[in-house]
Design a protein around this motif. Structure first.
Motif, short mmCIF file in Angstrom:
data_model
loop_
_atom_site.label_atom_id
_atom_site.label_comp_id
_atom_site.label_asym_id
_atom_site.label_seq_id
_atom_site.Cartn_x
_atom_site.Cartn_y
_atom_site.Cartn_z
N GLU A 13 0.83 -1.20 0.00
CA GLU A 13 0.00 0.00 0.00
C GLU A 13 0.87 1.26 0.00
OE1 GLU A 13 -3.16 2.17 -0.57
OE2 GLU A 13 -3.27 -0.01 -0.48
N ALA A 14 1.98 1.23 0.73
CA ALA A 14 2.89 2.37 0.75
C ALA A 14 3.48 2.61 -0.64
CB ALA A 14 4.00 2.15 1.77
N ILE A 15 3.88 1.53 -1.30
CA ILE A 15 4.43 1.65 -2.66
C ILE A 15 3.36 2.16 -3.62
CG2 ILE A 15 5.31 0.30 -4.60
CD1 ILE A 15 6.72 -1.48 -2.50
N LYS A 16 2.16 1.62 -3.52
CA LYS A 16 1.06 2.05 -4.40
C LYS A 16 0.75 3.53 -4.19
CE LYS A 16 -3.81 1.32 -5.27
NZ LYS A 16 -5.03 0.95 -4.63
N SER A 17 0.67 3.95 -2.95
CA SER A 17 0.37 5.35 -2.66
C SER A 17 1.45 6.28 -3.23
CB SER A 17 0.27 5.58 -1.15
OG SER A 17 -0.84 4.90 -0.65
#
Length: 118
Positions: free
Chosen positions: A108-112
């Protein structure tokens, strides 16, 4: 859990460029995510395949052992066969918990970051 996930937003997410994807793929954080997934999934996959092949080999070559009655009409083959199903569900449950705790926050951190939300 899936019920805790918010519905997708109506606004269109920013699409990263090819260069941004490549840069992210080469980042240490993405490498850590990939290692975390592989260190869990690969050993469990190998172990389950070995367990399955053991069952098949015992069924083919150890007739006396597999035919041993444990109680009533229940024999070793039936118990080990049902254990295959139990093992499958336990691995799926364990992976789901592991993914939610360890993989999903990193992903999720990478996607954000890629979508420009971070």
């Amino acid at each position: 859990m899936a019920t805790e996930t918010p519905p997708p937003s109506k606004s269109q997410a920013r699409l990263p460029s090819t260069e941004e994807f490549v840069a992210e793929q080469e980042s240490a954080e993405f490498g850590e995510l990939r290692r975390a997934h592989r260190s869990f999934a690969f050993p469990l996959t190998v172990a389950f395949i070995a367990w399955y092949l053991l069952y098949v080999l015992l069924s083919n070559y150890a007739d006396d052992f597999m035919g041993t009655k444990l109680f009533g009409n229940i024999n070793v083959a039936l118990v080990l066969g049902l254990a295959q199903f139990l093992t499958t569900f336990l691995i799926a449950w364990w992976y789901s918990r592991y993914s939610a705790a360890k993989l999903d926050p990193k992903a999720e951190a990478i996607k954000s970051r890629l979508e420009g939300d971070a």
